[in-house]
Design a protein around this motif. Sequence first.
Motif, mmCIF file in Angstrom:
data_model
loop_
_atom_site.group_PDB
_atom_site.id
_atom_site.type_symbol
_atom_site.label_atom_id
_atom_site.label_comp_id
_atom_site.label_asym_id
_atom_site.label_seq_id
_atom_site.Cartn_x
_atom_site.Cartn_y
_atom_site.Cartn_z
ATOM 1 N N ALA A 199 23.022 -33.577 80.244
ATOM 2 C CA ALA A 199 24.356 -33.017 79.999
ATOM 3 C C ALA A 199 24.632 -31.862 80.945
ATOM 4 O O ALA A 199 25.738 -31.734 81.496
ATOM 5 C CB ALA A 199 24.496 -32.576 78.549
ATOM 6 N N GLY A 200 23.631 -31.027 81.169
ATOM 7 C CA GLY A 200 23.782 -29.920 82.109
ATOM 8 C C GLY A 200 24.049 -30.406 83.523
ATOM 9 O O GLY A 200 24.894 -29.859 84.241
ATOM 10 N N ARG A 201 23.322 -31.443 83.927
ATOM 11 C CA ARG A 201 23.532 -32.022 85.255
ATOM 12 C C ARG A 201 24.940 -32.588 85.405
ATOM 13 O O ARG A 201 25.624 -32.343 86.397
ATOM 14 C CB ARG A 201 22.494 -33.121 85.513
ATOM 15 C CG ARG A 201 22.613 -33.771 86.902
ATOM 16 C CD ARG A 201 21.642 -34.933 87.059
ATOM 17 N NE ARG A 201 21.937 -36.056 86.201
ATOM 18 C CZ ARG A 201 22.861 -36.983 86.477
ATOM 19 N NH1 ARG A 201 23.598 -36.925 87.551
ATOM 20 N NH2 ARG A 201 23.029 -38.007 85.633
ATOM 21 N N LEU A 202 25.391 -33.309 84.394
ATOM 22 C CA LEU A 202 26.726 -33.913 84.455
ATOM 23 C C LEU A 202 27.825 -32.859 84.357
ATOM 24 O O LEU A 202 28.882 -33.000 84.979
ATOM 25 C CB LEU A 202 26.878 -34.961 83.342
ATOM 26 C CG LEU A 202 25.976 -36.193 83.516
ATOM 27 C CD1 LEU A 202 26.014 -37.068 82.269
ATOM 28 C CD2 LEU A 202 26.381 -36.996 84.748
ATOM 29 N N ASP A 203 27.590 -31.804 83.586
ATOM 30 C CA ASP A 203 28.564 -30.705 83.516
ATOM 31 C C ASP A 203 28.716 -30.052 84.891
ATOM 32 O O ASP A 203 29.827 -29.720 85.322
ATOM 33 C CB ASP A 203 28.147 -29.656 82.481
ATOM 34 C CG ASP A 203 28.404 -30.107 81.053
ATOM 35 O OD1 ASP A 203 29.221 -31.029 80.853
ATOM 36 O OD2 ASP A 203 27.764 -29.539 80.137
ATOM 37 N N ALA A 204 27.590 -29.840 85.567
ATOM 38 C CA ALA A 204 27.615 -29.203 86.880
ATOM 39 C C ALA A 204 28.293 -30.095 87.924
ATOM 40 O O ALA A 204 28.921 -29.592 88.860
ATOM 41 C CB ALA A 204 26.192 -28.871 87.319
ATOM 42 N N ALA A 205 28.181 -31.410 87.744
ATOM 43 C CA ALA A 205 28.790 -32.345 88.684
ATOM 44 C C ALA A 205 30.321 -32.355 88.580
ATOM 45 O O ALA A 205 31.009 -32.775 89.487
ATOM 46 C CB ALA A 205 28.242 -33.737 88.475
ATOM 47 N N GLY A 252 20.400 -43.502 79.193
ATOM 48 C CA GLY A 252 20.429 -44.376 80.377
ATOM 49 C C GLY A 252 21.784 -44.342 81.058
ATOM 50 O O GLY A 252 21.868 -44.287 82.295
ATOM 51 N N ASP A 253 22.853 -44.381 80.269
ATOM 52 C CA ASP A 253 24.204 -44.273 80.831
ATOM 53 C C ASP A 253 24.390 -42.947 81.555
ATOM 54 O O ASP A 253 24.987 -42.892 82.637
ATOM 55 C CB ASP A 253 25.266 -44.398 79.731
ATOM 56 C CG ASP A 253 25.372 -45.796 79.159
ATOM 57 O OD1 ASP A 253 24.830 -46.744 79.772
ATOM 58 O OD2 ASP A 253 26.001 -45.947 78.087
ATOM 59 N N MET A 254 23.870 -41.883 80.959
ATOM 60 C CA MET A 254 24.005 -40.553 81.559
ATOM 61 C C MET A 254 23.199 -40.459 82.857
ATOM 62 O O MET A 254 23.688 -39.921 83.854
ATOM 63 C CB MET A 254 23.546 -39.487 80.562
ATOM 64 C CG MET A 254 24.464 -39.350 79.361
ATOM 65 S SD MET A 254 23.759 -38.358 78.036
ATOM 66 C CE MET A 254 23.742 -36.734 78.763
ATOM 67 N N ARG A 255 21.979 -40.968 82.850
ATOM 68 C CA ARG A 255 21.128 -40.881 84.043
ATOM 69 C C ARG A 255 21.666 -41.722 85.193
ATOM 70 O O ARG A 255 21.465 -41.384 86.360
ATOM 71 C CB ARG A 255 19.707 -41.312 83.701
ATOM 72 C CG ARG A 255 18.969 -40.269 82.903
ATOM 73 C CD ARG A 255 17.554 -40.669 82.613
ATOM 74 N NE ARG A 255 16.844 -39.574 81.959
ATOM 75 C CZ ARG A 255 15.817 -39.736 81.160
ATOM 76 N NH1 ARG A 255 15.356 -40.948 80.912
ATOM 77 N NH2 ARG A 255 15.242 -38.686 80.606
ATOM 78 N N GLY A 256 22.329 -42.802 84.879
ATOM 79 C CA GLY A 256 22.867 -43.676 85.920
ATOM 80 C C GLY A 256 24.219 -43.244 86.458
ATOM 81 O O GLY A 256 24.763 -43.893 87.349
ATOM 82 N N ALA A 257 24.759 -42.150 85.958
ATOM 83 C CA ALA A 257 26.096 -41.714 86.354
ATOM 84 C C ALA A 257 26.040 -40.438 87.190
ATOM 85 O O ALA A 257 25.184 -39.586 86.977
ATOM 86 C CB ALA A 257 26.945 -41.474 85.108
ATOM 87 N N LYS A 258 26.966 -40.330 88.137
ATOM 88 C CA LYS A 258 27.094 -39.096 88.913
ATOM 89 C C LYS A 258 27.997 -38.102 88.203
ATOM 90 O O LYS A 258 27.881 -36.906 88.403
ATOM 91 C CB LYS A 258 27.636 -39.412 90.298
ATOM 92 C CG LYS A 258 26.674 -40.224 91.128
ATOM 93 C CD LYS A 258 27.194 -40.478 92.500
ATOM 94 C CE LYS A 258 26.175 -41.315 93.281
ATOM 95 N NZ LYS A 258 26.629 -41.593 94.620
ATOM 96 N N ARG A 259 28.923 -38.637 87.397
ATOM 97 C CA ARG A 259 29.798 -37.827 86.548
ATOM 98 C C ARG A 259 29.737 -38.408 85.139
ATOM 99 O O ARG A 259 29.196 -39.488 84.945
ATOM 100 C CB ARG A 259 31.240 -37.874 87.068
ATOM 101 C CG ARG A 259 31.421 -37.081 88.366
ATOM 102 C CD ARG A 259 32.810 -37.235 88.898
ATOM 103 N NE ARG A 259 32.873 -38.621 89.419
ATOM 104 C CZ ARG A 259 33.973 -39.294 89.610
ATOM 105 N NH1 ARG A 259 35.131 -38.760 89.326
ATOM 106 N NH2 ARG A 259 33.952 -40.511 90.081
ATOM 107 N N TRP A 260 30.305 -37.703 84.183
ATOM 108 C CA TRP A 260 30.263 -38.187 82.801
ATOM 109 C C TRP A 260 30.793 -39.620 82.735
ATOM 110 O O TRP A 260 31.882 -39.898 83.215
ATOM 111 C CB TRP A 260 31.105 -37.294 81.887
ATOM 112 C CG TRP A 260 30.390 -36.056 81.457
ATOM 113 C CD1 TRP A 260 30.633 -34.797 81.889
ATOM 114 C CD2 TRP A 260 29.329 -35.961 80.511
ATOM 115 N NE1 TRP A 260 29.768 -33.916 81.279
ATOM 116 C CE2 TRP A 260 28.968 -34.600 80.422
ATOM 117 C CE3 TRP A 260 28.634 -36.884 79.736
ATOM 118 C CZ2 TRP A 260 27.947 -34.155 79.590
ATOM 119 C CZ3 TRP A 260 27.618 -36.433 78.911
ATOM 120 C CH2 TRP A 260 27.288 -35.085 78.849
ATOM 121 N N PRO A 261 30.029 -40.519 82.131
ATOM 122 C CA PRO A 261 30.478 -41.909 82.031
ATOM 123 C C PRO A 261 31.487 -42.144 80.905
ATOM 124 O O PRO A 261 31.929 -43.272 80.703
ATOM 125 C CB PRO A 261 29.177 -42.679 81.774
ATOM 126 C CG PRO A 261 28.286 -41.700 81.093
ATOM 127 C CD PRO A 261 28.657 -40.353 81.653
#
Length: 96
Positions: free
Chosen positions: A89-95, A43-52
């Motif tokens: 994790a892939g989404r946040l890495d790319a961000a 949930g923390d990961m999905r709600g973040a645009k970058r790594w929380p």
Amino acid sequence: MTYAQRELFPSSQADLFGDDAPMRPTYQVKREHVLNRLVEMLGDMRGAKRWPWSETRVSLNRETVWPYLLRLLPEPEAARWREELDAEAGRLDAAG
């Protein structure tokens, strides 16, 4: 100390190697605790645009926490959680 000597001089301290120690039940992590932690992190990961979390925390989660939690679940369920965590994790890495 030989067997006869043990009988003559009983020790109040248990054998350090566990030969004489009774088996103790091991702690079993409850499934709902594992799921609650995974839901919270995802949930923390999905709600973040970058790594929380900090880089150190991300590394700890990837290398230690997630493998430990996933090992406690049945394999089909763990595979599903692994896919979801990897996708986020892939989404946040790319961000960045």
